[in-house]
Structure formats: C-alpha cells, structure tokens
Design an enzyme around this catalytic site. Structure first.
Site, PDB file in Angstrom:
ATOM      1  CG  ASP A 239      -9.182 -59.665  36.211  1.00 11.80           C
ATOM      2  OD1 ASP A 239      -7.997 -59.529  36.552  1.00 11.80           O
ATOM      3  OD2 ASP A 239      -9.856 -60.667  36.491  1.00 11.80           O
TER       4      ASP A 239
ATOM      5  CG  ASP B 216      -6.135 -65.278  34.866  1.00 14.09           C
ATOM      6  OD1 ASP B 216      -5.922 -66.019  33.890  1.00 14.09           O
ATOM      7  OD2 ASP B 216      -5.234 -64.786  35.568  1.00 14.09           O
TER       8      ASP B 216
ATOM      9  CG  ASP C  47     -13.480 -62.662  36.687  1.00 17.01           C
ATOM     10  OD1 ASP C  47     -12.575 -61.849  36.980  1.00 17.01           O
ATOM     11  OD2 ASP C  47     -13.431 -63.870  36.990  1.00 17.01           O
TER      12      ASP C  47
END
Length: 269
Positions: free
Chosen positions: A12, A14, A208
């Site tokens: 990922d 961000d 995250d």
C-alpha cells in the site's frame, strides 16, 4: 541480477510509504533495495483521483523514485474489470482524471446519456448535481460500480468523506448497491499480480489497514505484513477474526530482509 529471494512485493502507499505527503523513514531505502536486487514490486492505492504519472510525481517530491508501471490504482483495476465485462462500453463517471483517463485508455465512451455503467470514484469536488444524475441513471438501469469502499480519508484538517460514503448515499437513494473493485476485493490484488507477472504463493502484501490491505491479501492467497505506521495498531489488529502473517513497526523493519522478509527483524510482535 536475478531475483534470488523468489518473493514479489505488493504494498500500500499511504500509511506504508508516505504519510500526508511525507516520506515514512526507511521507505526510500527499501524501494532502493528492491530495485537494486531486481525484486518485482507494485505499489497499490485505493485512491482513484490520480493517474500513475501524477502519483509518481507526488512520490518523487517525497524522495521516492517509483516508476509509473509499478503503481496500480483502483481506477486502473476498475478499468480492467470493465474492459473484461463489457469491452467498448460507456460510463457516466463521478471522479477525477485518474479514473476518466483509465476509462478513456480502454476505449470507453464517457456520457450521461443511457450509459452502461455509473462509475463512482474519489473526488474532492462532489457536486449535488452529479450525484443526482448518477442516482437517476442507476434508477434507469445503469449498472453501479465504485472504485473502492473507503468511507473516509485523511486531510490536514481532519477526515474527508470518501467513495464509500458517497456510494452509500446513492445506494440508499436507489436501492442498488455498487460493486466495489478496489481493496479489499481480491480482484484488485489479482489484477496487480497479472500486471506484475507474479503468483500469489510467491507474493506478500504490506499494508497499514486490517480491513482492506490484510484482508485483501489474505483472500488472495498472499502472505501479509501489517505495518503500524498508518491506520491499524496492534490493539485494533487483535480485534479482527483474522491475522496478518506478521506485524512490524514500519517498513524500515524490512530493510535488509527483502530476500527473507519473515526472518530476523520482520518477525511477528
């Protein structure tokens, strides 16, 4: 140099590589290590606002040098899905250039006259008029597609309503739920794997968020690494009925372990 690790990396963007336009420490080192060792990787994002070229420029400003072809967005995954489902079709789009460019590139006609699909993506300028038009087209038979289910996104001032929140509004008004293409739909992961030329058994997903990244990786047959530098923390992760393969503080913990990411520092907390 041949990829001796045998691993392919999906990650990922961000919360893993960057946070609000700032580089997460260690991200540049890890990307450099992957490139130096010719380890295949792809950066994934549910954000459909930007084209890969836009995102490459954004990442360069933070100090990350990632090629356009190594960036995979929910807009690209959505375009690929529509091209398979209904080649040469038409769509009414509520979204930004990342989405409209992806649909143009597969030969779709963008129209508000009897389109095959209403396609909802991320935008910072949702208009009541555009949403109303989308509702009426769905009521009249257009198939409803949304790039991703994220209900909100971050900004310096606080949370912003995202695609999932606007999709819920349209669904409530029409009674028709959208088909979401982006994470956690394994479809996005599998499309990225095809572009990468990788197999799920030799691929890991770094994210995250438990509800999108880890779930998507798990349902796609990937091994998963949760980093604690973004949305989910250990307490949050523990509340889910599934677990990542391992948890690390940040992507910096994987530096030096790209050939064996589940060894040494990258072992589970």
């Amino acid at each position: 140099m041949i990829n001796e690790s045998g691993w392919n990396f999906l990650m990922d963007m961000d919360g893993v590589l960057v946070r609000e336009e700032h580089l997460i420490p260690g991200a540049d080192t890890l990307i450099g290590e992957l490139r130096d060792n010719q380890i295949p990787f792809m950066v994934l994002t549910n954000n459909s606002i930007y084209t890969p070229r836009d995102l490459r420029a954004r990442l360069l400003r933070t100090g990350l040098d990632i090629p356009e072809e190594s960036i995979w967005t929910s807009a690209l995954a959505t375009a690929g899905f529509l091209e398979q489902q209904r080649p040469g079709g038409s769509a009414y789009v509520v979204g930004e250039s990342g989405l409209t460019t992806a649909l143009h590139d597969i030969g779709y006609v963008l129209t508000d006259r009897d389109p095959d699909y209403v396609v909802l993506g991320e935008t910072r300028t949702y208009s009541f008029e555009a949403i109303t038009r989308a509702i009426r087209l769905v009521e009249n038979g257009a198939r409803f597609i949304a790039t991703n289910p994220d209900e909100k996104g971050p900004s310096r001032e606080g949370s912003l309503p995202a695609t999932g929140a606007v999709a819920a509004l349209i669904e409530r008004a029409t009674g028709h739920a959208p088909y979401y293409v982006g994470k956690p739909n394994p479809l996005m992961m599998r499309s990225a794997l095809r572009v990468l030329g990788a197999h799920s058994e030799q691929t890991l997903m770094i994210g995250d968020r438990m509800d999108t990244d880890v779930r998507a990786g798990l349902e796609s047959g990937l091994r998963t690494i949760l980093v604690l530098s973004g949305i989910s923390d250990e307490a949050t992760a523990d509340r889910f009925p599934y677990r990542p393969t391992t948890i690390v503080d940040s992507i910096a913990d994987l530096v030096g372990h790209t050939t064996d990411p589940f060894d040494g520092k990258s072992s589970s907390h």
